[in-house]
Write a protein that holds these residues in place. Sequence first.
Motif, short mmCIF file in Angstrom:
data_model
loop_
_atom_site.label_atom_id
_atom_site.label_comp_id
_atom_site.label_asym_id
_atom_site.label_seq_id
_atom_site.Cartn_x
_atom_site.Cartn_y
_atom_site.Cartn_z
N LEU A 1 -2.34 -0.74 5.92
CA LEU A 1 -1.88 -1.47 4.74
C LEU A 1 -2.47 -2.86 4.70
O LEU A 1 -3.20 -3.27 5.60
CB LEU A 1 -0.34 -1.52 4.75
N PHE B 1 -0.33 4.31 8.86
CA PHE B 1 -0.73 3.90 7.52
C PHE B 1 -1.35 2.51 7.57
O PHE B 1 -0.69 1.55 8.00
CB PHE B 1 0.48 3.91 6.58
N GLY C 1 0.79 -1.21 0.00
CA GLY C 1 0.00 0.00 0.00
C GLY C 1 0.83 1.26 0.00
O GLY C 1 0.33 2.34 -0.31
N ASP D 1 -4.71 7.63 0.25
CA ASP D 1 -5.15 6.28 -0.06
C ASP D 1 -4.90 5.31 1.09
O ASP D 1 -5.58 4.28 1.19
CB ASP D 1 -4.44 5.74 -1.31
N CYS D 2 -3.92 5.60 1.94
CA CYS D 2 -3.54 4.62 2.97
C CYS D 2 -3.44 5.21 4.37
O CYS D 2 -3.17 4.48 5.33
CB CYS D 2 -2.22 3.95 2.60
#
Length: 309
Positions: free
Chosen positions: A195, A193, A122, A150-151
């Motif tokens: 992932l 983050f 990710g 996005d993450c």
Amino acid sequence: MVKYQHAYEKLLDITSKENVLVDEHIRNHTYTRLGGRADLFVTPTSYDEVQDIVKLANKVDVPFTLLGNGSNLIVRDGGIRGIVLSLKKLDTISREGHRIVAQSGAAIIDASRRALDEHLSGLEFACGIPGTVGGALFMNAGAYGGEIKDCLEYAKVVDPNGDLLKLAPEDLDLEYRSSNIPDKGYIVLEAGFKLEPGEYEDIKAVMDDLTYKRESKQPLEFPSCGSVFKRPPGYFAGKLIQDSELQGKGVGGAEVSTKHAGFIVNKENCTATDYISVIEMVQKTVKEKFGVSLEREVKILGEDLEEKK
């Protein structure tokens, strides 16, 4: 006598003497190798120290500037007055389940590599972004189809009052190369983050491919601030600059890269004034030739030499 002597003495009550540099050359801390001096250059080693420094700056009314790792930044030749805060010593990266937790001073490249080592996918897109985790959130950094929003699962920040906040991505208004972090005056301390598990070889293959693309196309042999301009709607900044026949042209020691037109490089002992002059030359030429206004992605801080005098 140290300028802002009272602030200097109070800073020594907050952090160690080696973390408070007086009249420090900012060019030692920027990717472009540009910038005058900081009156007080401070590198705290804990979240509590960051909070206390912010509260001190408010209390004694000293100018206060946050400096990342200087990758997406130009500091003018006159330098920056007051306290310049660098979070480069807050650089821990760890794993928590399917999450990579990285402090703001860590390189986003290193966070992506830690994700690879942990078989987590990710963050591959970030393997070539030359900035810190804090800087990546500040501008919602992205490359090759991926971006921070996005993450990102959460961010820990200090607000202008010195209070510690834990925020969700939607609290940061993450858009193309922007966030509300500068408008809110937040200082990013940490990012989590979220992932997904992946196969090491698959993740590595993607990162190797992106690294090859970056190294083969970007002028990494010279100091620069990376891509200077945002992508204008319907165009590519580099293509507009290339078609304007600006590659190889410059001012002083600054030049539009012959390898990638979206980059301006410090080819030979250029000044910040040279670099900014090339930016303005590119903007003016592209506007005249194509009617397109190029917006800077890179930030400009500090004073000109004349202002300092």
